[in-house]
Design a protein around this motif. Structure first.
Motif, mmCIF file in Angstrom:
data_model
loop_
_atom_site.group_PDB
_atom_site.id
_atom_site.type_symbol
_atom_site.label_atom_id
_atom_site.label_comp_id
_atom_site.label_asym_id
_atom_site.label_seq_id
_atom_site.Cartn_x
_atom_site.Cartn_y
_atom_site.Cartn_z
ATOM 1 N N ARG A 221 0.820 -1.222 0.000
ATOM 2 C CA ARG A 221 0.000 0.000 0.000
ATOM 3 C C ARG A 221 0.850 1.267 0.000
ATOM 4 N NH1 ARG A 221 -5.558 -1.226 1.694
ATOM 5 N NH2 ARG A 221 -5.910 0.892 2.445
ATOM 6 N N ASP A 222 1.970 1.242 0.744
ATOM 7 C CA ASP A 222 2.788 2.457 0.806
ATOM 8 C C ASP A 222 3.619 2.678 -0.450
ATOM 9 O OD1 ASP A 222 4.681 0.496 1.129
ATOM 10 O OD2 ASP A 222 5.335 1.130 3.119
ATOM 11 N N GLU A 223 3.558 1.731 -1.388
ATOM 12 C CA GLU A 223 4.228 1.923 -2.684
ATOM 13 C C GLU A 223 3.324 2.650 -3.683
ATOM 14 O OE1 GLU A 223 7.131 -1.477 -4.010
ATOM 15 O OE2 GLU A 223 5.285 -2.402 -3.260
ATOM 16 N N VAL A 224 2.044 2.762 -3.349
ATOM 17 C CA VAL A 224 1.081 3.379 -4.258
ATOM 18 C C VAL A 224 0.960 4.866 -3.950
ATOM 19 C CG1 VAL A 224 -1.283 3.344 -5.123
ATOM 20 C CG2 VAL A 224 -0.212 1.207 -4.317
ATOM 21 N N ARG A 225 1.213 5.708 -4.952
ATOM 22 C CA ARG A 225 1.027 7.153 -4.789
ATOM 23 C C ARG A 225 -0.427 7.496 -5.135
ATOM 24 N NH1 ARG A 225 4.710 11.288 -5.009
ATOM 25 N NH2 ARG A 225 5.995 9.687 -4.033
ATOM 26 N N VAL A 226 -1.134 8.057 -4.180
ATOM 27 C CA VAL A 226 -2.523 8.452 -4.411
ATOM 28 C C VAL A 226 -2.542 9.895 -4.908
ATOM 29 C CG1 VAL A 226 -4.793 8.784 -3.383
ATOM 30 C CG2 VAL A 226 -3.357 6.863 -2.638
ATOM 31 N N THR B 31 2.195 15.614 -13.629
ATOM 32 C CA THR B 31 2.475 14.910 -12.375
ATOM 33 C C THR B 31 2.873 13.461 -12.648
ATOM 34 O OG1 THR B 31 0.946 16.329 -11.149
ATOM 35 C CG2 THR B 31 1.527 14.224 -10.140
ATOM 36 N N LEU B 32 2.173 12.818 -13.572
ATOM 37 C CA LEU B 32 2.523 11.435 -13.921
ATOM 38 C C LEU B 32 3.936 11.350 -14.486
ATOM 39 C CD1 LEU B 32 -0.817 10.142 -15.524
ATOM 40 C CD2 LEU B 32 0.145 9.498 -13.299
ATOM 41 N N ARG B 33 4.309 12.320 -15.302
ATOM 42 C CA ARG B 33 5.675 12.326 -15.854
ATOM 43 C C ARG B 33 6.708 12.477 -14.738
ATOM 44 N NH1 ARG B 33 2.907 15.805 -19.600
ATOM 45 N NH2 ARG B 33 2.518 14.702 -21.585
ATOM 46 N N GLU B 34 6.411 13.345 -13.774
ATOM 47 C CA GLU B 34 7.325 13.528 -12.643
ATOM 48 C C GLU B 34 7.442 12.254 -11.815
ATOM 49 O OE1 GLU B 34 5.750 16.806 -10.485
ATOM 50 O OE2 GLU B 34 6.241 18.294 -12.036
ATOM 51 N N LEU B 35 6.323 11.567 -11.623
ATOM 52 C CA LEU B 35 6.350 10.320 -10.855
ATOM 53 C C LEU B 35 7.129 9.242 -11.594
ATOM 54 C CD1 LEU B 35 2.684 10.191 -9.453
ATOM 55 C CD2 LEU B 35 4.776 10.907 -8.274
ATOM 56 N N GLY B 36 6.994 9.228 -12.927
ATOM 57 C CA GLY B 36 7.760 8.271 -13.718
ATOM 58 C C GLY B 36 9.255 8.499 -13.554
ATOM 59 N N GLU B 37 9.669 9.768 -13.570
ATOM 60 C CA GLU B 37 11.080 10.102 -13.395
ATOM 61 C C GLU B 37 11.564 9.740 -11.991
ATOM 62 O OE1 GLU B 37 11.483 14.218 -14.313
ATOM 63 O OE2 GLU B 37 11.002 13.960 -16.454
ATOM 64 N N ALA B 38 10.636 9.805 -11.025
ATOM 65 C CA ALA B 38 10.993 9.483 -9.635
ATOM 66 C C ALA B 38 10.928 7.987 -9.346
ATOM 67 C CB ALA B 38 10.075 10.235 -8.684
ATOM 68 N N GLN B 39 10.697 7.182 -10.380
ATOM 69 C CA GLN B 39 10.654 5.714 -10.260
ATOM 70 C C GLN B 39 9.463 5.200 -9.468
ATOM 71 O OE1 GLN B 39 13.056 3.866 -12.045
ATOM 72 N NE2 GLN B 39 13.442 5.939 -12.785
ATOM 73 N N VAL B 40 8.388 6.004 -9.370
ATOM 74 C CA VAL B 40 7.148 5.507 -8.780
ATOM 75 C C VAL B 40 6.497 4.569 -9.782
ATOM 76 C CG1 VAL B 40 4.838 6.150 -7.995
ATOM 77 C CG2 VAL B 40 6.812 7.566 -7.362
ATOM 78 N N LEU C 29 4.784 5.452 -19.669
ATOM 79 C CA LEU C 29 5.759 5.652 -18.587
ATOM 80 C C LEU C 29 5.996 4.390 -17.767
ATOM 81 C CD1 LEU C 29 4.375 9.097 -17.343
ATOM 82 C CD2 LEU C 29 6.463 8.723 -18.689
ATOM 83 N N ASP C 30 5.298 3.307 -18.139
ATOM 84 C CA ASP C 30 5.390 2.035 -17.413
ATOM 85 C C ASP C 30 4.912 2.189 -15.966
ATOM 86 O OD1 ASP C 30 5.865 -0.683 -17.312
ATOM 87 O OD2 ASP C 30 7.929 -0.461 -16.586
ATOM 88 N N LEU C 31 3.850 2.984 -15.799
ATOM 89 C CA LEU C 31 3.206 3.132 -14.496
ATOM 90 C C LEU C 31 1.934 2.302 -14.483
ATOM 91 C CD1 LEU C 31 3.240 7.036 -14.054
ATOM 92 C CD2 LEU C 31 4.704 5.424 -12.853
ATOM 93 N N ARG C 32 1.615 1.702 -13.365
ATOM 94 C CA ARG C 32 0.330 1.037 -13.235
ATOM 95 C C ARG C 32 -0.630 2.029 -12.604
ATOM 96 N NH1 ARG C 32 -2.081 -4.042 -10.090
ATOM 97 N NH2 ARG C 32 -3.967 -4.166 -11.320
ATOM 98 N N LEU C 33 -1.643 2.428 -13.361
ATOM 99 C CA LEU C 33 -2.586 3.452 -12.919
ATOM 100 C C LEU C 33 -3.978 2.862 -12.751
ATOM 101 C CD1 LEU C 33 -3.370 6.485 -12.446
ATOM 102 C CD2 LEU C 33 -3.732 6.629 -14.928
#
Length: 318
Positions: free
Chosen positions: A176-181, A241-250, A282-286
């Protein structure tokens, strides 16, 4: 004898069919017709949504019907009959049409509410202004619900939606703490901040209340669906914001569009199609939280704030 109280249920509005998109867009643009390119882009967005325009309008219709049912059930000690009328900002029946319908039915006491929990003079305030002017001209005494962004039942139902999706992430191996809300709402022009408008603060208060109740520590607020005008709008936009999270390895993101209460274009296209496509790149799971729509818990919130406001009316028995 039973007193009748009208309830004007206001929302942004959606065209009833693709054929009505041009008139709808023209009304949004204050009478200026869109270019052929602009019109095609909007129609393409509606066509990209499963089912097209119809379910968007149907959602709002169901909310009005469900609210009337909630208001008139379970309160036998209240000798009042509530009659709900729809009033749309940019489509028929317009806000003024809803007030006129009340007046024709002989209703003189009413409550107005917008299907949006957070107040801004540029959003909810514009609905109220139009409704108040028409009500005064029509002999209808109308009180207004301005916001209900911290109603306990609203926080409860939104918290349950966040928690349900976090559970799904856990089932697929993400802690759960790996998921950015990402809490979000419709952006407005930046100038509201200089006006001391409460919109941003109310949204942050709702976000904080949900995060605390859901035990979420990894969250932030972002904006979406900004208008295309020359002036700056509140940001950052969710795509940035999604692009920033991708760069931050979220790797895991949960979208919680708390500024919207039903499945409309800003949810079904801007998030489910546009933001989802970028997340894939970005290879993010949304994932996204489910909209409230006509959930009985949301109807309970609305009926409670409407009844509270109605208690301030001087209702004559008839």
């Amino acid at each position: 004898m039973t007193a009748k109280i009208g309830v004007l249920v206001m929302s942004y509005g959606t065209p009833e069919s693709l054929e009505g998109v041009e008139a709808y867009y023209t009304h949004i643009r204050r009478g200026n017709a869109p270019s052929a390119e602009q019109l095609k882009e909007l129609k393409d967005r509606y066509e990209a949504i499963v089912g097209g325009v119809f379910p968007l309008r149907e959602n709002t219709d169901r909310q009005v019907e469900a609210l009337q049912e909630a208001l008139n059930s379970g309160h036998s000690g209240e000798d009042v009959q509530y009659m709900c009328y729809q009033g749309l900002k940019h489509a028929h029946p317009f806000i003024e049409d809803g007030v006129e319908a009340m007046a024709r039915d002989g209703i003189t006491q009413a409550v107005g509410i917008v299907l949006a929990p957070h107040y801004s003079v540029m959003s909810v305030g514009t609905y109220i202004k139009r409704a108040r002017e028409k009500a005064e001209a029509s002999g209808v005494n109308m009180e207004f619900v301005e916001s209900y962004h911290l109603h306990p039942e609203l926080i409860d139902v939104l918290t349950r939606r966040v928690s349900a999706k976090l559970d799904l992430f856990e089932e697929t191996g993400a802690a759960r703490d790996e998921v950015r809300v990402l809490f979000s709402a419709h952006s407005l022009p930046e100038r509201i901040l200089a006006m001391g408008d409460p919109y941003r603060d109310q949204l942050l208060e709702t976000s904080k209340a949900i995060a605390e109740q859901a035990g979420v520590t990894s969250w932030q607020f972002t904006w979406q669906s900004a208008g295309r005008t020359a002036e700056p709008w509140l940001g950052p936009d969710i795509l940035d914001t999604l692009r920033e999270l991708g760069e931050a390895q979220v790797k895991y993101v949960l979208s919680a569009p708390i500024g919207f209460v039903s499945d409309h274009l800003e949810v079904l296209y801007d998030l489910d199609i546009e933001a989802q496509a970028l997340a894939s790149e970005l290879d993010l799971r949304l994932m996204r939280t489910d909209s409230l729509n006509s959930d009985p818990a949301y109807m309970s919130v609305l009926s409670d704030v409407v009844r509270t406001k109605a208690s301030q009316l001087k209702v004559s028995q008839s």
